[in-house]
Design an enzyme around this catalytic site. Structure first.
Site, mmCIF file in Angstrom:
data_model
loop_
_atom_site.group_PDB
_atom_site.id
_atom_site.type_symbol
_atom_site.label_atom_id
_atom_site.label_comp_id
_atom_site.label_asym_id
_atom_site.label_seq_id
_atom_site.Cartn_x
_atom_site.Cartn_y
_atom_site.Cartn_z
ATOM 1 N N ARG A 26 0.696 -1.184 -0.023
ATOM 2 C CA ARG A 26 0.028 -0.374 0.152
ATOM 3 C C ARG A 26 0.813 1.347 0.105
ATOM 4 N NH1 ARG A 26 -3.401 -3.561 1.661
ATOM 5 N NH2 ARG A 26 -1.292 -4.006 2.646
ATOM 6 N N THR A 27 1.714 1.087 1.117
ATOM 7 C CA THR A 27 2.718 2.397 1.244
ATOM 8 C C THR A 27 3.075 2.947 -0.349
ATOM 9 O OG1 THR A 27 2.244 2.108 3.436
ATOM 10 C CG2 THR A 27 3.842 3.865 2.369
ATOM 11 N N LYS A 81 25.980 -3.447 -0.351
ATOM 12 C CA LYS A 81 27.702 -3.682 -1.637
ATOM 13 C C LYS A 81 27.937 -3.108 -0.338
ATOM 14 C CE LYS A 81 26.812 -3.903 -6.498
ATOM 15 N NZ LYS A 81 26.964 -3.206 -7.717
ATOM 16 N N ARG A 133 11.645 4.074 3.029
ATOM 17 C CA ARG A 133 11.288 3.040 3.628
ATOM 18 C C ARG A 133 12.398 1.977 4.236
ATOM 19 N NH1 ARG A 133 5.717 -0.648 4.319
ATOM 20 N NH2 ARG A 133 4.981 0.973 5.162
ATOM 21 N N HIS A 148 5.291 6.414 11.176
ATOM 22 C CA HIS A 148 4.910 6.116 9.887
ATOM 23 C C HIS A 148 4.243 7.420 9.890
ATOM 24 C CE1 HIS A 148 3.576 4.591 6.380
ATOM 25 N NE2 HIS A 148 3.249 3.398 6.720
HETATM 26 C C1 NCD Z 1 2.148 -1.286 7.563
HETATM 27 C C2 NCD Z 1 3.509 -0.413 8.211
HETATM 28 O O1 NCD Z 1 4.183 -0.545 7.369
HETATM 29 O O2 NCD Z 1 3.985 -0.511 9.237
HETATM 30 N N1 NCD Z 1 1.858 -0.797 7.162
HETATM 31 C C3 NCD Z 1 1.020 0.045 5.918
HETATM 32 O O3 NCD Z 1 2.661 1.022 6.016
HETATM 33 N N2 NCD Z 1 0.376 0.209 5.560
HETATM 34 C C4 NCD Z 1 1.330 -1.659 9.279
HETATM 35 C C5 NCD Z 1 1.758 -3.958 9.267
HETATM 36 O O4 NCD Z 1 2.866 -3.628 8.385
HETATM 37 O O5 NCD Z 1 1.477 -3.965 10.052
#
Ligand code: NCD
Length: 337
Positions: free
Chosen positions: A57-58, A86, A107, A135
């Site tokens: 999703r993100t 590397k 991320r 997040h």
């Molecule tokens: C979450 C995350 O990656 O922190 N997911 C997200 O970004 N929607 C929650 C999760 O992975 O459980």
């Protein structure tokens, strides 16, 4: 806060007026996200979308949001496929990739890594999750969803009653959401987790200092009986030393239609940042709730695009130009709304 050219690294950067601004720009993005209108306002701009940890999703909603504004997306996915494997430093990666992009979303499994990267970047960096830390864009889309769900029931964020359920120790979404709730008034927060996976004390303190009422519990059914929002989360198995350790907690808090009917007030809204763990041993939100109109998980995921479009237009200073390059889409877009 001054959004123009800003890094979005932590919810702590935001004040309440900033949230209102993000939400009102997000509202204005609906015709584009719902494919009634298209805009080319970011034509020529490039998003560096760098995900060194699993994501659906993100990553895709950041990319879709940028595409919907007319920009192009360059993806780097997975640590192994990047030069970090590397031995390249975050500093060097940031110096190089910021030369190829106008904005970067990132991320990474390590706490603080995205801030470290941002220090070396020559373009704005948006935190898509740094380990168990934060997040921030998820918290914004969560609160945007909460506001929307409450408005339809004649309520507002101040006075909200919410239960956060699951792995509150490692869950970065609930960490950022808790900080965000500190900007509002008179919130009743139930924190439901095994005691080993409790919300970090500094966040509980922050919620208390904001004047909120906090109830800490290991019991699901009593905790969801008087809330507006039941916000469930996944056991963050990637943060445990071993899978066996995560298995100890998996499936501890299962929400399904019969529990919902027996214990929740009518119209309690169910949220989850997703992915929900649908394996039999976990099944934190049962699929028998999929037809329940108060299951907001997919509306929540849809809202991610709106909020991320809002952030891009604010950071790149084009909010006032979106409409100028807009047109009605010629293709069939009837099923989305
Ligand atoms: C979450 C995350 O990656 O922190 N997911 C997200 O970004 N929607 C929650 C999760 O992975 O459980």
């Amino acid at each position: 806060m001054d959004f123009i050219g800003a890094n979005i690294l932590s919810i702590q950067q935001f004040e309440r007026g900033d949230i209102d601004k993000v939400f009102s720009v997000a509202d204005s993005m609906k015709p584009y996200a719902q494919r009634q209108r298209a805009t080319r306002v970011l034509d020529g701009a490039i998003l560096g979308n760098m995900f060194f940890e699993a994501s659906t999703r993100t990553r895709v909603s950041f990319g879709s949001a940028f595409n919907l504004l007319g920009g192009a997306v360059r993806e780097t996915t997975g640590f192994e496929s990047s030069a970090l494997s590397k031995g390249e430093s975050l500093y060097d990666t940031a110096r190089v990739l910021s030369g190829y992009s106008d904005v970067i979303c990132m991320r990474h499994p390590q706490e603080g890594s995205v801030s470290e990267f941002a220090k070396a970047s020559r373009v704005p960096v948006i935190n898509g999750g740094d380990g168990a830390n934060e997040h921030p864009t998820q918290a914004l889309l969560d609160l945007y969803t909460i506001r929307h769900e409450l408005i339809s029931k004649g309520r507002q964020i101040d006075g909200l009653r919410i239960a956060m359920i699951g792995d509150l120790k490692h869950g970065r979404t609930v960490h950022s959401l808790s900080q965000l709730l500190c900007l509002y008034k008179n919130i009743h927060v139930s924190l439901v987790s095994p005691k080993e996976l409790a919300m970090p004390e500094y966040l509980v303190e922050a919620l208390r200092e904001a004047g909120h009422t906090i109830v800490i519990s290991e019991e699901l059914t009593a905790s969801i009986s008087q809330v507006d929002i039941a916000y469930s989360t996944r056991i963050q198995e990637e943060r445990f030393q071993t899978k066996a350790e995560a298995d100890l907690y998996r499936g501890r808090f299962r929400l399904n239609q019969s529990i919902y009917t027996e214990f929740c007030e009518p119209n309690t809204v169910i949220m989850h940042p997703l992915p929900r763990d649908s394996r039999a041993e976990a099944n934190e939100i049962d699929s028998d709730l999929d037809g329940n109109p108060n299951l907001a998980i997919f509306r929540q995921a849809d809202n991610g695009v709106l909020v991320r479009m809002a952030l891009f237009t604010l950071v790149l200073d084009v909010v006032h130009l979106v409409e100028k390059s807009a047109y009605d889409v010629p293709w069939f877009s009837g099923h989305r709304h």
